[in-house]
Structures are given as C-alpha cells and as structure tokens.
Design a protein around this motif. Structure first.
Motif, PDB file in Angstrom:
ATOM      1  N   PHE A  62       0.831  -1.195   0.000  1.00  0.00           N
ATOM      2  CA  PHE A  62       0.000   0.000   0.000  1.00  0.00           C
ATOM      3  C   PHE A  62       0.869   1.250   0.000  1.00  0.00           C
ATOM      4  O   PHE A  62       1.870   1.317   0.705  1.00  0.00           O
ATOM      5  N   SER A  63       0.467   2.235  -0.764  1.00  0.00           N
ATOM      6  CA  SER A  63       1.285   3.449  -0.893  1.00  0.00           C
ATOM      7  C   SER A  63       0.995   4.478   0.191  1.00  0.00           C
ATOM      8  O   SER A  63       1.887   5.200   0.609  1.00  0.00           O
ATOM      9  N   GLN A  64      -0.228   4.569   0.668  1.00  0.00           N
ATOM     10  CA  GLN A  64      -0.576   5.554   1.692  1.00  0.00           C
ATOM     11  C   GLN A  64      -0.057   5.097   3.061  1.00  0.00           C
ATOM     12  O   GLN A  64      -0.290   3.957   3.464  1.00  0.00           O
ATOM     13  N   ALA A  65       0.588   6.000   3.769  1.00  0.00           N
ATOM     14  CA  ALA A  65       1.209   5.662   5.054  1.00  0.00           C
ATOM     15  C   ALA A  65       0.187   5.177   6.079  1.00  0.00           C
ATOM     16  O   ALA A  65       0.441   4.201   6.796  1.00  0.00           O
TER      17      ALA A  65
ATOM     18  N   GLY B   9      -2.177   0.699   9.160  1.00  0.00           N
ATOM     19  CA  GLY B   9      -3.322  -0.122   9.568  1.00  0.00           C
ATOM     20  C   GLY B   9      -3.083  -1.597   9.303  1.00  0.00           C
ATOM     21  O   GLY B   9      -3.354  -2.445  10.167  1.00  0.00           O
ATOM     22  N   TYR B  10      -2.570  -1.904   8.126  1.00  0.00           N
ATOM     23  CA  TYR B  10      -2.285  -3.310   7.803  1.00  0.00           C
ATOM     24  C   TYR B  10      -1.136  -3.839   8.664  1.00  0.00           C
ATOM     25  O   TYR B  10      -1.128  -5.000   9.047  1.00  0.00           O
ATOM     26  N   TRP B  11      -0.190  -2.975   9.008  1.00  0.00           N
ATOM     27  CA  TRP B  11       0.891  -3.382   9.901  1.00  0.00           C
ATOM     28  C   TRP B  11       0.334  -3.712  11.284  1.00  0.00           C
ATOM     29  O   TRP B  11       0.717  -4.710  11.896  1.00  0.00           O
ATOM     30  N   ILE B  12      -0.598  -2.878  11.775  1.00  0.00           N
ATOM     31  CA  ILE B  12      -1.230  -3.146  13.069  1.00  0.00           C
ATOM     32  C   ILE B  12      -1.869  -4.537  13.059  1.00  0.00           C
ATOM     33  O   ILE B  12      -1.749  -5.301  14.012  1.00  0.00           O
TER      34      ILE B  12
END
Length: 183
Positions: A98-101, A106-109
């Motif tokens: 994903f490009s948006q930080a 969120g996906y990292w969480i």
C-alpha cells in the motif's frame, strides 16, 4: 448370387467377425445407463460433511437464531461477534503493498495484534459482504484500504494494547464510542 454377395461385402467395411449385433449394443447401453443411475444414487445418498469453517459458521448462525442475538448486538461478554476462524496474521495482506502511510500502518497493526482484532466488531458494514468474522477480516482483503472505520478500529485497539489493555470487551466499548451508531 455371387454378385449380391460381393455387394454386401462392399457395404460392410468390417469383416463379419468384428461387427457387433444390435442386441449386444443395446445391452451395453442399458448397462451403462444402469451404472450411471447407481452412481447418481450413491452420490445423492452419501452425507456431505461441511468443512470446519462452515460448521463453525453454521453453529454461530444457529446460536444467533436460538438466542435472538445477531452479529453487531452487544453480548453479555461485552463483544459484538462470536470470535471464529484464525487468530493469526497469516492471511493479512502485506502492508508494503500500500502506498498511503496510514493504510500501510493499519495493515501493519493487523500483523501485530491479530488475535485482538479477531474479537472486535467493525462498524464499517463489512458484514454485508457475507459472514462477518471480525475487524481482522477487513485486513485480509482490500476492505480496509479505503475504509476509515476499519483503520480507526485497528488504531484504537493498537493504542489500547500498547497501554496494557488487552480485554477485548473494553476495546470494543472504546470502538463503539468512536464508531458506533450512537456516537
């Protein structure tokens, strides 16, 4: 007569020994139909066992019907879903895609606290996509990419777990305050 015999041989390209009588063909066809019928009967009579995930979903649906509870309603344990399925991050999409930080975060969480997210109801309406498992499910596809509710639910859960709050009911209550219908 010889002439007629020659004509019958000309009409019949196969020697007489290799030709099958019509009656023999009819018997073979009847046997094939009989076998097909038996096979269909066996397939129809063999019980189909649902896959474990389907069984869990069926049990959950049955519990809902019997108790009057449905997904999204507050349960006595403080949750709004019956946690099922995986509790690990094995199906969470790679955050680096994903490009948006904020989306990447969120996906990292979801990779950090999957068991917590698997217990949380997400107010985004994703249960309308079929069986709603949890907020974790929102990160197993691209649902959370464009959804501030999915991302916000995960962010609240992450912030609370960093503070040492791991009780899913308390986290769900905080999510309800921020994203619930009575906000």
């Amino acid at each position: 007569m010889k002439h007629r015999r020659n004509l019958s041989k000309a009409r019949s390209p196969e020697p007489r020994a290799t030709q099958r009588p019509r009656r023999h063909r009819a018997v073979i066809a009847a046997m094939m139909l009989g076998l097909a019928g038996v096979l269909l009967l066996v397939i129809w009579l063999v019980p189909v066992r649902p896959a474990p995930q389907q069984a869990a979903n069926t049990d959950r649906a049955q519990t809902s019907v019997e108790s009057g509870w449905t997904v999204g309603m507050l349960r006595p344990d403080g949750l709004r879903i019956i946690p099922t399925g995986r509790e690990d991050a094995s199906a969470v999409l790679d955050p680096q895609h994903f490009s948006q930080a904020e989306v990447r975060h969120g996906y990292w969480i979801a990779t950090q606290i999957p068991a917590v997210l698997n217990k949380l109801y997400c107010w985004c309406g994703c249960e309308n996509r079929g069986v709603h498992r949890s907020n974790l499910q929102c990160f197993e596809d691209r649902m959370a990419e464009d959804c501030p509710v999915c991302l916000g639910t995960a962010e609240i859960a992450y912030d609370m777990t960093k503070k040492g709050i791991t009780d899913a009911a308390k986290i769900q209550a905080a999510v309800d305050v921020h994203w619930g219908p009575n906000r």
